[in-house]
Design a protein around this motif. Structure first.
Motif, PDB file in Angstrom:
ATOM      1  N   THR A  24      34.107  28.457  13.644  1.00  0.00           N
ATOM      2  CA  THR A  24      35.430  27.831  13.291  1.00  0.00           C
ATOM      3  C   THR A  24      35.345  26.405  13.819  1.00  0.00           C
ATOM      4  N   ILE A  25      35.028  26.216  14.855  1.00  0.00           N
ATOM      5  CA  ILE A  25      34.733  24.850  15.909  1.00  0.00           C
ATOM      6  C   ILE A  25      33.153  24.485  15.717  1.00  0.00           C
ATOM      7  N   ASP A  26      32.661  23.101  15.336  1.00  0.00           N
ATOM      8  CA  ASP A  26      31.471  23.024  15.220  1.00  0.00           C
ATOM      9  C   ASP A  26      30.936  22.652  16.663  1.00  0.00           C
ATOM     10  N   TYR A  27      30.384  23.606  17.042  1.00  0.00           N
ATOM     11  CA  TYR A  27      29.888  23.414  18.642  1.00  0.00           C
ATOM     12  C   TYR A  27      28.293  23.117  18.610  1.00  0.00           C
ATOM     13  N   GLU A  28      27.857  23.467  17.424  1.00  0.00           N
ATOM     14  CA  GLU A  28      26.131  23.074  17.365  1.00  0.00           C
ATOM     15  C   GLU A  28      25.858  21.583  17.255  1.00  0.00           C
ATOM     16  N   CYS A  29      24.882  21.167  17.764  1.00  0.00           N
ATOM     17  CA  CYS A  29      24.501  19.917  17.551  1.00  0.00           C
ATOM     18  C   CYS A  29      23.504  19.684  16.575  1.00  0.00           C
ATOM     19  N   HIS A  30      22.715  20.753  16.207  1.00  0.00           N
ATOM     20  CA  HIS A  30      21.833  20.748  15.056  1.00  0.00           C
ATOM     21  C   HIS A  30      22.090  21.505  13.881  1.00  0.00           C
ATOM     22  N   ALA A  31      21.925  20.982  12.682  1.00  0.00           N
ATOM     23  CA  ALA A  31      22.272  21.606  11.643  1.00  0.00           C
ATOM     24  C   ALA A  31      21.310  23.218  11.426  1.00  0.00           C
ATOM     25  N   ASP A  32      20.156  23.173  11.738  1.00  0.00           N
ATOM     26  CA  ASP A  32      19.447  24.419  11.833  1.00  0.00           C
ATOM     27  C   ASP A  32      19.983  25.481  12.744  1.00  0.00           C
ATOM     28  N   THR A  33      20.398  25.013  13.910  1.00  0.00           N
ATOM     29  CA  THR A  33      21.306  25.922  14.618  1.00  0.00           C
ATOM     30  C   THR A  33      22.643  26.442  14.007  1.00  0.00           C
ATOM     31  N   ALA A  34      23.364  25.598  13.380  1.00  0.00           N
ATOM     32  CA  ALA A  34      24.445  25.979  12.727  1.00  0.00           C
ATOM     33  C   ALA A  34      24.215  26.967  11.569  1.00  0.00           C
ATOM     34  N   GLU A  35      23.208  26.665  10.745  1.00  0.00           N
ATOM     35  CA  GLU A  35      22.796  27.479   9.681  1.00  0.00           C
ATOM     36  C   GLU A  35      22.621  28.901  10.112  1.00  0.00           C
ATOM     37  N   ALA A  36      21.837  29.174  11.362  1.00  0.00           N
ATOM     38  CA  ALA A  36      21.481  30.143  11.838  1.00  0.00           C
ATOM     39  C   ALA A  36      22.521  30.923  12.359  1.00  0.00           C
ATOM     40  N   MET A  37      23.390  30.501  12.884  1.00  0.00           N
ATOM     41  CA  MET A  37      24.647  30.924  13.263  1.00  0.00           C
ATOM     42  C   MET A  37      25.420  31.692  12.007  1.00  0.00           C
ATOM     43  N   VAL A  38      25.350  30.782  10.866  1.00  0.00           N
ATOM     44  CA  VAL A  38      26.217  31.433   9.597  1.00  0.00           C
ATOM     45  C   VAL A  38      25.486  32.639   9.212  1.00  0.00           C
ATOM     46  N   GLN A  39      24.075  32.714   9.171  1.00  0.00           N
ATOM     47  CA  GLN A  39      23.381  33.737   8.730  1.00  0.00           C
ATOM     48  C   GLN A  39      23.425  35.115   9.594  1.00  0.00           C
ATOM     49  N   ILE A  40      23.434  34.768  11.056  1.00  0.00           N
ATOM     50  CA  ILE A  40      23.754  35.698  11.937  1.00  0.00           C
ATOM     51  C   ILE A  40      25.025  36.400  11.638  1.00  0.00           C
ATOM     52  N   ALA A  41      26.043  35.631  11.194  1.00  0.00           N
ATOM     53  CA  ALA A  41      27.383  36.221  10.980  1.00  0.00           C
ATOM     54  C   ALA A  41      27.561  37.043   9.788  1.00  0.00           C
ATOM     55  N   PHE A  42      27.063  36.403   8.670  1.00  0.00           N
ATOM     56  CA  PHE A  42      26.757  37.175   7.450  1.00  0.00           C
ATOM     57  C   PHE A  42      25.907  38.654   7.776  1.00  0.00           C
ATOM     58  N   CYS A  43      24.775  38.567   8.613  1.00  0.00           N
ATOM     59  CA  CYS A  43      24.309  39.764   8.760  1.00  0.00           C
ATOM     60  C   CYS A  43      25.118  41.059   9.509  1.00  0.00           C
TER      61      CYS A  43
END
Length: 52
Positions: A24-43
Motif C-alpha cells: 500500500t505504501i511504496d517502500y521499494e526503491c527498484h521496480a523489480d523488487t516491487a514487482e516481486a512483492m506483487v507476485q509474492i502477494a498473489f501467490c
C-alpha cells in the motif's frame, strides 16, 4: 466466472492487494523488487484460496 465484467475482476484483484501493508505504501526503491512483492502477494492469495 465468464459472467463478470473484466473490469470487476481487475478491481477485485486490487482490493486483495490492498490487504498487504507493504504494497500500500511504496517502500521499494527498484521496480523489480516491487514487482516481486506483487507476485509474492498473489501467490499467498492463491495458496490461501486453495488451502481453504
Amino acid at each position: 466466472m465468464d459472467d463478470f465484467p473484466k473490469r470487476w475482476i481487475v478491481e477485485r484483484a486490487f482490493v486483495w492487494l490492498e490487504n498487504f501493508r507493504r504494497l500500500t505504501i511504496d517502500y521499494e526503491c527498484h521496480a523489480d523488487t516491487a514487482e516481486a512483492m506483487v507476485q509474492i502477494a498473489f501467490c499467498k492469495i492463491m495458496l490461501d484460496k486453495i488451502i481453504v
